[in-house]
Design an enzyme around this catalytic site. Sequence first.
Site, PDB file in Angstrom:
ATOM      1  N   HIS A 185       0.829  -1.204   0.000  1.00  0.00           N
ATOM      2  CA  HIS A 185       0.000   0.000   0.000  1.00  0.00           C
ATOM      3  C   HIS A 185       0.864   1.255   0.000  1.00  0.00           C
ATOM      4  O   HIS A 185       0.548   2.254  -0.649  1.00  0.00           O
ATOM      5  CB  HIS A 185      -0.931   0.014   1.215  1.00  0.00           C
ATOM      6  N   CYS A 196      27.992   0.598 -32.364  1.00  0.00           N
ATOM      7  CA  CYS A 196      27.465   0.579 -30.991  1.00  0.00           C
ATOM      8  C   CYS A 196      28.389   1.266 -30.003  1.00  0.00           C
ATOM      9  O   CYS A 196      28.274   1.066 -28.799  1.00  0.00           O
ATOM     10  CB  CYS A 196      27.201  -0.854 -30.552  1.00  0.00           C
TER      11      CYS A 196
END
Length: 798
Positions: A427, A757
């Site tokens: 919660h 890359c």
Amino acid sequence: MKNTVREEMTMGTHVQWFEDLRRGDVATVGGKNASLGEMVATLGEQGIKVPGGFATTADAFRAYIAHNNLNARIADTLSALDAHRIDLHEAGATIRRMIREGHWPDDILAEIKAAYAELSARAGVPNVSAAVRSSATAEDLPDASFAGQQETYLNVEGAEALLGACRRCYASLFTDRAITYRRLKGFDHSQVALSVGVQRMVRSDTGGSGVMFSLDTETGYPDMVLINAAWGLGENVVQGAVTPDEYQVYKPFLDKPGLTPILEKSLGAKEKKMIYGRDGHSTRNVPTSKRERAQFVLSDAEILDLARMAATIEKHYGQPMDMEWARDGETGELFIVQARPETVQSRADAAGFRTYTIGDKGNTLLTGLSVGAAIASGPVCVIESAKDIDRFVDGAILVTSITDPDWVPIMKRAAAIVTDHGGRTSHAAIVSRELGLPAIVGTGDATHILHDEQEVTVSCAEGETGFVYEGICDFTVEDIALSDMPETKTRVMLNMANPSAAVRWWRLPSGGVGLARMEFVINNAIKAHPLALLNPDQLDEDTREKIAALTAGFADNEAFFVEKLAMGLSRIAAPVYPEPVIVRMSDFKTNEYADLLGGRGFEPHEENPMIGFRGASRYYSPAYAPGFALECRAIRRLREEMGFDNVIVMIPFCRTPEEADRVLEVMAANGLRRGENGLQVYVMCEVPSNVILAEDFAKRFDGFSIGSNDLTQLTLGVDRDSGELADLFDERNPAVQWMIESVITRAHAVGAKVGFCGQAPSNDPDFARLLVGYGIDTISVTPDSFLSVKRNVAEAEG
């Protein structure tokens, strides 16, 4: 007789059976009970099991309040609160006491008792054990979550106990947190009523339970199911009182036979469990055993079953859902005990998102599970008990053991929240998301390590792990508008290393992942040297104990390596599926391998590891071949058992065509044969021989990916890590540019693809334009530079 009782109750105004309710009945029985009715009535044939029960109506609540002459007294108390004549705590306590001391109207009393007798008769027992849950008529609306604000009572047995629990549920409509939340959201207290759901208990006290969401709670990624699990009854997970197991599942593959698309299995501490009380009713917490803490609550089959239920429920409701589940320890059956709309990520702006990037970091003080992809700094305020809430300082970092729902009034005044316990579906985490606060839950010992007025930075912007850093760190915030993305012919892809951060970027319209670094996953998720896992008898006792702790919950050490590596890579592959993901096989240097747990006994000492026993040379060497076999098994699992056939394998630091042949032969022997099942194999272009013999390498591989750091280092003879030579390390040097242009031209001439890359295009816009001019097929960049590189590429393409 049972049918007669049922008909009378169905026609009454105070009790309704779940099967007679639908989701449109929120005004009658609240969101929670309306949703239970919807599932009982419509989803049973689709395999969704929901324990039966009934609900008292909102009219019953209003009648109870009126019967005890409470309307005016409640209104007067709230007016006194608004006028600051009394404080929130006194107002709430006064109203709750009034309600608990009330008496039931005769007709409502008779209906509840008759319904409970019928529920018991259906269960075949005199007094069935029931879960008694509050369901407010304004809860679970699309723009507000009232989750956890009213009370739930478990293992309630007997009519008198049930009536008492119903009174306490009514009273919980006026908890401090509920009053505050309604004021915050602008709800009129007098317009909110409460229904009580009475549901047959699932014996999860001897099984397990938890919470699940049909999307990723932190990023809104819609193709994931997130499941938290703990032993015993589920209240501990909801309240954040334990750190649960966490599982992530890829939804699109759930309907594909034979696949196991579990992206992550993280073992939680599960410090305690809630079971039935000694009196045969009520509940109590007991510590979990060492065995329970070291075991996953759910099997893979159960994880997938729950994920399918989540997908079914989401499809039926047409929106992302927040669900609670329970497993009966006696029958092994899985039940859904609650379902409500998810109210935070499902309402987020899909046209853009905000990113936080942290600069220089202080020392890491704590880590935990991150909630909310943001960063906040400030002084610490440690509050371990609710009685000390009044001393909270606005704008401080709230640190507590459990962020109880009663604390909502101060949570919204905090800059960030850090807790000892709890998971991403507790919660506390839900409320933090709704309030837009970064939170780190499940740190273990934040209340012991941090102290009042200590300045810290809370970072939840680095993936699923949240960090508490010492001091006030610099960070930047950027809003990315996806509508600004231009179209490009050259595919712009992403460089990825951290699986937990990959899903943050799911909204980016990338061409896939051009570089996924396997060694990062090994270093951060596995932590142990693969040969140490395979040869525990060669390790000292301390190292063996550490490895045993790492591998807890897995069948054996090999299964741990294979599954953890496959799952880590899957979390990079999933957010971009079906776009390609190029996974580079491990490229540790020997000194880096030696730093892994248990690694020193399996690695040679090298004077220059940078150009030593690394990359391709390791894979066929007897000194590492068993470790490479595990890597291959992980790739096979990733592609064939999990379903991510978008994964391409890439071989780093491959010096000669003959070495390429040996690697491909070893891969084939381990079940990875180029061209079989669509498998493509690329080679890193980082050694000058890769350029000089480009045509020979192209015969053996499907494509090249240029690693500019090593290619620059080896072309110029400059150690890339040398501070003294930093000025000489230049990817724009004509010799390096010649290498790049040459390999692109020669590879294209024989039909091979070439990508880039390296870091250069992320840092240098002109370099990106240069690559486009050379005819590069793909450019892979860091996610935070994706938009700028995409614009540079579009401009270069004209």
